[in-house]
Motif scaffolding. Structure first.
Motif, mmCIF file in Angstrom:
data_model
loop_
_atom_site.group_PDB
_atom_site.id
_atom_site.type_symbol
_atom_site.label_atom_id
_atom_site.label_comp_id
_atom_site.label_asym_id
_atom_site.label_seq_id
_atom_site.Cartn_x
_atom_site.Cartn_y
_atom_site.Cartn_z
ATOM 1 N N PHE A 24 -7.309 28.328 -17.052
ATOM 2 C CA PHE A 24 -8.756 28.451 -17.177
ATOM 3 C C PHE A 24 -9.435 27.800 -15.976
ATOM 4 C CE2 PHE A 24 -7.078 28.565 -21.487
ATOM 5 C CZ PHE A 24 -7.698 29.696 -21.992
ATOM 6 N N ARG A 25 -10.651 28.170 -15.746
ATOM 7 C CA ARG A 25 -11.398 27.610 -14.623
ATOM 8 C C ARG A 25 -11.488 26.086 -14.729
ATOM 9 N NH1 ARG A 25 -12.495 28.725 -9.430
ATOM 10 N NH2 ARG A 25 -13.693 26.910 -8.786
ATOM 11 N N ALA A 26 -11.600 25.588 -15.946
ATOM 12 C CA ALA A 26 -11.686 24.135 -16.141
ATOM 13 C C ALA A 26 -10.422 23.427 -15.649
ATOM 14 C CB ALA A 26 -11.921 23.826 -17.617
ATOM 15 N N ASP A 27 -9.257 24.073 -15.838
ATOM 16 C CA ASP A 27 -8.000 23.491 -15.345
ATOM 17 C C ASP A 27 -8.026 23.347 -13.831
ATOM 18 O OD1 ASP A 27 -6.823 23.393 -17.899
ATOM 19 O OD2 ASP A 27 -6.221 25.492 -17.756
ATOM 20 N N LEU A 28 -8.489 24.387 -13.159
ATOM 21 C CA LEU A 28 -8.527 24.367 -11.691
ATOM 22 C C LEU A 28 -9.552 23.360 -11.184
ATOM 23 C CD1 LEU A 28 -8.273 28.224 -11.026
ATOM 24 C CD2 LEU A 28 -6.441 26.525 -11.086
ATOM 25 N N ASP A 29 -10.690 23.275 -11.873
ATOM 26 C CA ASP A 29 -11.727 22.310 -11.474
ATOM 27 C C ASP A 29 -11.212 20.880 -11.619
ATOM 28 O OD1 ASP A 29 -13.466 24.345 -10.908
ATOM 29 O OD2 ASP A 29 -14.562 24.216 -12.814
ATOM 30 N N GLU A 30 -10.491 20.604 -12.710
ATOM 31 C CA GLU A 30 -9.942 19.271 -12.927
ATOM 32 C C GLU A 30 -8.893 18.944 -11.868
ATOM 33 O OE1 GLU A 30 -8.885 15.532 -14.588
ATOM 34 O OE2 GLU A 30 -10.688 16.784 -14.598
ATOM 35 N N LYS A 67 -9.112 10.778 -1.028
ATOM 36 C CA LYS A 67 -9.915 9.605 -0.652
ATOM 37 C C LYS A 67 -9.081 8.331 -0.747
ATOM 38 C CE LYS A 67 -14.388 11.558 -2.051
ATOM 39 N NZ LYS A 67 -15.529 11.453 -2.992
ATOM 40 N N ASP A 68 -8.270 8.234 -1.818
ATOM 41 C CA ASP A 68 -7.412 7.055 -1.985
ATOM 42 C C ASP A 68 -6.403 6.941 -0.846
ATOM 43 O OD1 ASP A 68 -8.700 6.399 -4.311
ATOM 44 O OD2 ASP A 68 -7.158 7.219 -5.653
ATOM 45 N N LEU A 114 0.813 -1.219 0.000
ATOM 46 C CA LEU A 114 0.000 0.000 0.000
ATOM 47 C C LEU A 114 0.844 1.265 0.000
ATOM 48 C CD1 LEU A 114 -2.507 -1.266 2.685
ATOM 49 C CD2 LEU A 114 -3.135 -0.722 0.348
ATOM 50 N N TYR A 115 1.934 1.259 0.739
ATOM 51 C CA TYR A 115 2.763 2.465 0.864
ATOM 52 C C TYR A 115 3.296 2.879 -0.505
ATOM 53 C CZ TYR A 115 6.260 5.641 2.814
ATOM 54 O OH TYR A 115 7.009 6.741 3.118
ATOM 55 N N THR A 116 3.806 1.907 -1.265
ATOM 56 C CA THR A 116 4.351 2.201 -2.587
ATOM 57 C C THR A 116 3.248 2.626 -3.557
ATOM 58 O OG1 THR A 116 6.160 0.645 -2.247
ATOM 59 C CG2 THR A 116 5.681 1.268 -4.508
ATOM 60 N N VAL A 117 2.118 1.959 -3.490
ATOM 61 C CA VAL A 117 0.988 2.331 -4.350
ATOM 62 C C VAL A 117 0.564 3.771 -4.068
ATOM 63 C CG1 VAL A 117 -1.456 1.884 -4.825
ATOM 64 C CG2 VAL A 117 0.163 -0.026 -4.704
ATOM 65 N N GLY A 118 0.559 4.161 -2.792
ATOM 66 C CA GLY A 118 0.219 5.528 -2.434
ATOM 67 C C GLY A 118 1.190 6.539 -3.024
ATOM 68 N N ARG A 119 2.490 6.235 -2.958
ATOM 69 C CA ARG A 119 3.498 7.112 -3.568
ATOM 70 C C ARG A 119 3.184 7.351 -5.047
ATOM 71 N NH1 ARG A 119 8.894 7.497 -1.378
ATOM 72 N NH2 ARG A 119 9.275 6.158 0.424
ATOM 73 N N CYS A 120 2.882 6.260 -5.742
ATOM 74 C CA CYS A 120 2.674 6.347 -7.191
ATOM 75 C C CYS A 120 1.406 7.124 -7.534
ATOM 76 C CB CYS A 120 2.628 4.939 -7.790
ATOM 77 S SG CYS A 120 4.185 4.025 -7.614
ATOM 78 N N LYS A 121 0.372 6.964 -6.738
ATOM 79 C CA LYS A 121 -0.870 7.717 -6.958
ATOM 80 C C LYS A 121 -0.624 9.222 -6.767
ATOM 81 C CE LYS A 121 -4.288 4.138 -5.778
ATOM 82 N NZ LYS A 121 -5.192 4.312 -6.920
ATOM 83 N N ILE A 122 0.131 9.572 -5.727
ATOM 84 C CA ILE A 122 0.463 10.972 -5.483
ATOM 85 C C ILE A 122 1.293 11.520 -6.641
ATOM 86 C CG2 ILE A 122 1.806 12.514 -3.991
ATOM 87 C CD1 ILE A 122 0.967 10.681 -1.634
ATOM 88 N N ASN A 123 2.220 10.711 -7.139
ATOM 89 C CA ASN A 123 3.088 11.132 -8.238
ATOM 90 C C ASN A 123 2.280 11.485 -9.487
ATOM 91 O OD1 ASN A 123 5.820 11.420 -9.369
ATOM 92 N ND2 ASN A 123 5.283 9.660 -10.621
ATOM 93 N N THR A 124 1.249 10.690 -9.771
ATOM 94 C CA THR A 124 0.424 10.933 -10.956
ATOM 95 C C THR A 124 -0.287 12.281 -10.864
ATOM 96 O OG1 THR A 124 0.074 8.545 -11.262
ATOM 97 C CG2 THR A 124 -1.474 10.026 -12.352
ATOM 98 N N GLU A 154 -8.746 20.187 -8.833
ATOM 99 C CA GLU A 154 -9.451 19.959 -7.566
ATOM 100 C C GLU A 154 -10.088 18.575 -7.538
ATOM 101 O OE1 GLU A 154 -13.004 22.010 -4.889
ATOM 102 O OE2 GLU A 154 -12.031 23.136 -6.493
ATOM 103 N N ARG A 155 -10.643 18.148 -8.679
ATOM 104 C CA ARG A 155 -11.254 16.813 -8.742
ATOM 105 C C ARG A 155 -10.215 15.723 -8.492
ATOM 106 N NH1 ARG A 155 -11.589 12.622 -11.808
ATOM 107 N NH2 ARG A 155 -10.188 13.496 -13.372
ATOM 108 N N ARG A 156 -9.037 15.869 -9.118
ATOM 109 C CA ARG A 156 -7.979 14.879 -8.956
ATOM 110 C C ARG A 156 -7.477 14.825 -7.511
ATOM 111 N NH1 ARG A 156 -4.506 13.839 -14.006
ATOM 112 N NH2 ARG A 156 -5.802 14.494 -15.748
ATOM 113 N N ILE A 157 -7.310 15.994 -6.907
ATOM 114 C CA ILE A 157 -6.815 16.042 -5.531
ATOM 115 C C ILE A 157 -7.838 15.453 -4.566
ATOM 116 C CG2 ILE A 157 -6.172 17.606 -3.653
ATOM 117 C CD1 ILE A 157 -4.874 19.413 -5.750
#
Length: 247
Positions: A218-224, A234-235, A193-203, A226-229
């Motif tokens: 653009f606002r769409a960039d910021l919304d995207e 949650k992950d 899990l620890y390594t998987v977490g690193r890789c998810k953060i990296n993406t 925020e969605r990813r973060i």
């Protein structure tokens, strides 16, 4: 002695491998047996096998120094000299070989875990991984090979972030090899899990660093973003929960 070598390997897989799980323990044990059988029968040993062992012995002795078991770096330095000599024998980095790639990655990660000095060579490691076909590892491929590829991406990403650079790895490579299921493990002693977490953060960091290079957002960039973060949060919360449950 073979007993001392086995002890070094056990230390490595107990202390280092859970943080950077890019080896298969059963394969390393097979390599050790093959080396000692070659020595016993006075046959030539495989230089790549010895390279892997020297890298592992260096990391194990480094752990021993850090924990106060060994008082100085004399043993570490001897293993490191052997490791560097064998890297030259393997023609690293001109000749892409899995063993030399694994050895280089683990030694440099142990010496420089924050990847402050990794910026120059990190992109080279990704290219070498491509030459070896690691980015084409199938879904049912070995977990340690999947994690090796994703760890190469992590090193390239983290070293870029340290310097404030955009990632050099193309976006299509970031998801080319699926991460192992977090409910599985490379061996029964620890979760991945620890390594998987690193890789998810990296993406997610790759996306964020792309934004820093844009002159207009653009606002769409910021919304995207925020969605990813939000999804990443949650992950990571799920990973934290599962890590507590495995203690």
């Amino acid at each position: 002695s073979r007993e001392s070598a086995l002890s070094q390997i056990e230390t490595f897989f107990d202390c280092v491998h859970p943080i950077i799980p890019i080896f298969d323990q059963s394969k390393i044990n097979e390599i050790l047996l093959e080396v000692y059988q070659s020595l016993k029968s006075e046959k030539s040993v495989n230089a790549l096998n010895v390279l892997l062992l020297m890298a592992i012995f260096f990391c194990s002795s480094y752990v021993a120094v850090a924990s106060g078991v060994i008082p100085d770096l004399l043993l570490c330095n001897n293993y490191y000299k052997a490791y560097r000599y064998l890297l030259d024998i393997a023609e690293f980095p001109m000749r892409p070989l899995l063993e030399s790639l694994q050895a280089f990655v683990v030694v440099n990660f142990v010496v420089d875990p924050n990847m402050v000095d990794a910026t120059a060579y990190s992109a080279m490691l990704v290219r070498m991984g491509q030459q070896l076909g690691l980015h084409k590892t199938p879904m049912d491929g070995a977990n340690h090979i999947k994690l090796l590829w994703n760890f190469l991406l992590y090193i390239e990403g983290s070293s870029s972030v340290v310097c404030g650079f955009s990632f050099s790895t193309p976006s299509n490579l970031m998801d080319s090899v699926p991460l192992p299921d977090v409910t599985s493990s490379i061996n029964s002693k620890f979760p991945i899990l620890y390594t998987v977490g690193r890789c998810k953060i990296n993406t997610v960091f790759r996306h964020v660093m792309e934004l820093t290079s844009k002159r207009l957002l653009f606002r769409a960039d910021l919304d995207e973003t925020e969605r990813r973060i939000t999804k990443l949060y949650k992950d990571v919360c799920l990973i934290n929960h599962n890590l507590r449950c495995t203690k």
